[in-house]
Design an enzyme around this catalytic site. Sequence first.
Site, PDB file in Angstrom:
ATOM      1  N   ASP A  18       0.798  -1.217   0.000  1.00  6.68           N
ATOM      2  CA  ASP A  18       0.000   0.000   0.000  1.00  6.68           C
ATOM      3  C   ASP A  18       0.843   1.287   0.000  1.00  6.68           C
ATOM      4  O   ASP A  18       1.633   1.514   0.924  1.00  6.68           O
ATOM      5  CB  ASP A  18      -0.914   0.024   1.234  1.00  6.68           C
ATOM      6  CG  ASP A  18      -1.721  -1.271   1.402  1.00  6.68           C
ATOM      7  OD1 ASP A  18      -1.255  -2.335   0.942  1.00  6.68           O
ATOM      8  OD2 ASP A  18      -2.807  -1.216   1.998  1.00  6.68           O
ATOM      9  N   GLU A  49      -4.329   2.000  -2.347  1.00  8.23           N
ATOM     10  CA  GLU A  49      -5.561   2.392  -1.632  1.00  8.23           C
ATOM     11  C   GLU A  49      -5.361   3.522  -0.636  1.00  8.23           C
ATOM     12  O   GLU A  49      -6.344   4.132  -0.208  1.00  8.23           O
ATOM     13  CB  GLU A  49      -6.184   1.181  -0.930  1.00  8.23           C
ATOM     14  CG  GLU A  49      -5.403   0.741   0.283  1.00  8.23           C
ATOM     15  CD  GLU A  49      -6.280   0.246   1.428  1.00  8.23           C
ATOM     16  OE1 GLU A  49      -7.502   0.144   1.274  1.00  8.23           O
ATOM     17  OE2 GLU A  49      -5.702  -0.029   2.490  1.00  8.23           O
ATOM     18  N   HIS A  78     -10.406   1.226   1.098  1.00  8.84           N
ATOM     19  CA  HIS A  78     -10.471   2.687   0.937  1.00  8.84           C
ATOM     20  C   HIS A  78     -10.712   3.114  -0.512  1.00  8.84           C
ATOM     21  O   HIS A  78     -10.623   4.304  -0.824  1.00  8.84           O
ATOM     22  CB  HIS A  78      -9.180   3.332   1.441  1.00  8.84           C
ATOM     23  CG  HIS A  78      -8.954   3.161   2.913  1.00  8.84           C
ATOM     24  ND1 HIS A  78      -9.817   3.684   3.860  1.00  8.84           N
ATOM     25  CD2 HIS A  78      -7.976   2.528   3.610  1.00  8.84           C
ATOM     26  CE1 HIS A  78      -9.365   3.378   5.071  1.00  8.84           C
ATOM     27  NE2 HIS A  78      -8.268   2.667   4.951  1.00  8.84           N
TER      28      HIS A  78
HETATM   29 FE   LIG Z   1      -6.975  -1.489   3.454  1.00  7.03          FE
HETATM   30 FE   LIG Z   2      -3.769   0.088   3.260  1.00  5.78          FE
END
Ligand SMILES: [Fe+2]
Ligand SMILES: [Fe+2]
Length: 272
Positions: A18, A49, A78
């Site tokens: 991420d 995200e 998200h």
């Molecule tokens: Fe997440």
């Molecule tokens: Fe995340």
Amino acid sequence: MELPQKSDVNLRVIVLGDVVGRPGRQALGRSLRPLKQRTSADLVVVNGENAAGGAGIDAGTALEIRSAGVDIVTLGDHAFQRKGVNEFLDKNGEWCIRPCNFPKDTTPGSGWCTWRSPDGVTVHVINLMGRVFMGGATECPFRCVDGFLSEVSAQGSAITICDMHAEATSEKWAMGRYTDGRMSLVVGTHTHVQTADAQILPGGTGYLTDLGMTGANTGVIGMDAQVALKRFLSPTPAPYQIAEGEGILHGVIADIDKVTGKTVWISLVREG
Ligand SMILES: [Fe+2]
Ligand SMILES: [Fe+2]
């Protein structure tokens, strides 16, 4: 990382965890091209995200990630947080995907996409979201992945990669076992903490429970430490802030046989 000789029979793939806010995007901009060059990677997949202010993604941050040398962006819980993202995902579903196991009739964007190498290798990438300790209107990720695999296998043999965005290590492991021998590579995202279990499962699926994150490692999973601690220590509201500092790149690198679709080598990526 002990890097094996690059062979034309394999596709070399990098998948990163991420991207958290500006430190994450800047780390990509600074370190991804040198990493790609050093490793001769063919394909880069990144979870985005948390790219926009730590929660969600928008057109600007998605395009910034892509221009750093990323081919495919996956998302998670998200995904839909930012204004304008629904339209963006509808228009750019061939490279920016959200979890596939959301209801088909009410969810913008695409849950999987297809990438082709210059020498004609087809790679299908799916994004799934777990249901253990996670909210959201998700459907069963295991039944969803079956549908995906039967749809893409009808198109002929190809490499398949799964970003299983989930809280529970058990659910990510279960996805690895469930698709072993049917998926080329299964990696987990969402917890932002890299696990040390990169391996090739008995059926030939490359696996890692969590990639870790692309962001500043000075705080708590990419967020400012003082704010994160305040949220644990006090019931009063404390809005998250992004941790400052130079970002790290955490993820995995794997060689996948272009003919069999099996992973033949896998190793952790830890840059910075
Ligand atoms: Fe997440
Ligand atoms: Fe995340």
